[in-house]
Design an enzyme around this catalytic site. Structure first.
Site, PDB file in Angstrom:
ATOM      1  N   SER A 289      -5.558  -0.900  -4.550  1.00 10.62           N
ATOM      2  CA  SER A 289      -5.510  -0.935  -2.963  1.00 10.62           C
ATOM      3  C   SER A 289      -7.156  -1.611  -2.557  1.00 10.62           C
ATOM      4  O   SER A 289      -6.589  -1.697  -1.390  1.00 10.62           O
ATOM      5  CB  SER A 289      -5.683   0.562  -2.313  1.00 10.62           C
TER       6      SER A 289
ATOM      7  N   GLN B 233       9.282   7.092  -9.938  1.00  7.50           N
ATOM      8  CA  GLN B 233       9.846   6.781 -11.480  1.00  7.50           C
ATOM      9  C   GLN B 233      10.029   6.263 -11.794  1.00  7.50           C
ATOM     10  O   GLN B 233       9.603   6.205 -13.522  1.00  7.50           O
ATOM     11  CB  GLN B 233      11.459   7.587 -11.759  1.00  7.50           C
TER      12      GLN B 233
ATOM     13  N   TYR C 215      -1.348   7.438   5.003  1.00  9.02           N
ATOM     14  CA  TYR C 215      -1.219   6.134   4.448  1.00  9.02           C
ATOM     15  C   TYR C 215      -0.235   5.514   3.897  1.00  9.02           C
ATOM     16  O   TYR C 215       0.437   5.799   3.301  1.00  9.02           O
ATOM     17  CB  TYR C 215      -2.598   6.381   2.796  1.00  9.02           C
ATOM     18  N   SER C 216       0.258   4.277   3.896  1.00  7.19           N
ATOM     19  CA  SER C 216       1.358   3.505   3.534  1.00  7.19           C
ATOM     20  C   SER C 216       0.948   2.303   2.905  1.00  7.19           C
ATOM     21  O   SER C 216       0.595   1.655   4.052  1.00  7.19           O
ATOM     22  CB  SER C 216       2.392   3.406   4.913  1.00  7.19           C
TER      23      SER C 216
ATOM     24  N   GLY D   1      -9.193   1.982  -5.056  1.00 12.39           N
ATOM     25  CA  GLY D   1      -8.014   1.597  -5.097  1.00 12.39           C
ATOM     26  C   GLY D   1      -7.933   1.772  -6.659  1.00 12.39           C
ATOM     27  O   GLY D   1      -9.116   1.747  -7.414  1.00 12.39           O
TER      28      GLY D   1
END
Length: 395
Positions: A93, A159, A198-199, A346
């Site tokens: 990130s 998953q 946070y997206s 990140g």
């Protein structure tokens, strides 16, 4: 080490797992590395390997015109090679900071406005139940107040990104449009501007807007505006089908979220970065990260107006962490000993990293570990302990 600070870094990095010209400043010759002038940081790196069980850890400290590098453990479990300052790794990130910087440079040039709607640049892309692209602004994408669902939290994505299924899906390729559609299959978290979450979807959209506003690719814009002017020779944004790390690098290892001292460490150095794209796909090294953040924090990449926008911080509270604030692609974390450090962190499968320092960019610490598992409080304690060792008086 304070539990609040530890939680801060943990949360900062956890969201990423699921998932202007300037001249580079001149620096003096490196101070002695290894067991040299920053013994607290070195002790943390040694503990990351000896106690935390991680393969290897590196850090570079820059303080004024001095720099210091240290490492512990290995870059490659098969060969035992030590980690080197020039070794590259995936930065997760922290990619967001590069993207936000490009957006703000485009705003400074009048090629877009932070108040522009997403619909203005990406017409029809957010046509989905609960979403209205006219009501979401570029600024809200960058500071995570858009309410757009994080595609990385989608059950199927989660998953396939962890456990043994990751080994089957690590080379799956996504387009930015596919990532957005995954997000839009979920209702928004809140109405635009009324909350904070946070997206990663926000930065995929920001990357698409960069390409639309500039007429070039995101990778080319980052190269032309940041990496080339600053001389960041180890930093790049890979293409969607580029599964390797180019240039000098070690190996990156994952236990796939499995626990216990006998859990297998899998080599996951090669993977598709496409699921991260503008939210988390870049490659860099500790020296380049410090150079970039020194220029950014020091005001050498953005004009004053855009610098103020980037560092207009929002307290994230219980939606993220109590002692953290978030601006436009940058975070501030208040350490338990008092000072606030600024930067970004990140994580991606096999690689956890961050860079934080003083607000003026004069004193910075960049670090990386090449394993993503947790024994006790590791690798979270690596990061919090390094910050406290470097920035807390008397530590």
């Amino acid at each position: 080490m304070g539990t609040t600070t530890r939680a801060a870094v943990a949360t900062l990095l956890a969201g990423a797992v699921l998932a202007g010209a300037a001249v580079a400043p001149a620096f003096a010759a490196p101070a002695p590395g290894g067991r040299g002038g920053h013994p607290g940081v070195q002790r943390v790196l040694d503990g990351a390997v000896a106690t935390g069980g991680l393969p290897g850890a590196v850090a570079e400290v820059r303080d004024g015109d001095r720099r210091w590098f240290a490492s512990a453990g290995v870059a490659d479990l098969a060969t035992g090679r030590a980690r080197l300052v020039q070794d590259r790794f995936r930065i997760g990130s922290t990619t967001k900071t590069f993207v936000a910087t490009v957006v703000l440079q485009l705003a400074a040039e009048g090629r877009l406005s932070l108040d522009d709607s997403v619909e203005r640049w990406l017409p029809g892309l957010l046509d989905a139940p609960g979403y209205d692209g006219e009501r979401i602004t570029v600024r809200q994408l960058l500071n995570h107040t858009s309410g757009i669902y994080n595609y990385a939290m989608d059950e199927k994505v989660r998953q396939e990104a962890s456990g043994l299924p990751f080994l089957r899906h690590r080379f799956d390729s996504y387009t930015p449009g596919q990532l957005v559609r995954i997000a839009l299959a979920h209702r928004p978290d809140f109405a635009p501007g009324t909350g904070w979450t946070y997206s990663d979807t926000n930065y995929v959209l920001a990357g698409l807007i960069v390409e639309r506003a500039s007429g070039g690719t995101l990778a080319a814009q980052i190269e032309q505006r940041i990496t080339t002017p600053l001389g960041l020779t180890g930093t790049y944004e890979p293409s969607s089908d580029d599964t390797a790390i180019h240039g000098p690098h070690g190996r990156e290892y994952s236990r796939l979220g499995l626990t216990g001292p006998n859990a297998t460490a899998y080599d996951v150095t090669e993977l598709s970065p496409s699921w991260g794209w503008a939210a988390g796909d870049m490659v860099s090294d500790v020296r380049d990260l410090n150079t970039f953040f020194a220029a950014l924090l020091g005001g050498r990449l953005l004009p004053p107006a855009q610098q103020r926008e980037m560092f207009t911080m929002i307290p994230t509270g219980h939606q993220w962490i109590d002692q953290a604030e978030y601006g436009l692609g940058v975070a501030g974390i208040r350490l338990d000993c008092g000072p606030t450090v600024w930067g970004m962190g990140g994580a991606i499968n096999g690689s956890w990293s961050y860079v934080f320092g003083t607000r003026d960019g004069r004193h910075l610490l960049a670090t990386n570990v090449n394993g993503d598992w947790v024994e006790g409080s590791w690798p979270i304690a690596v990061f919090t302990s390094e910050l406290e060792a470097e920035f807390c008086p008397g530590s």
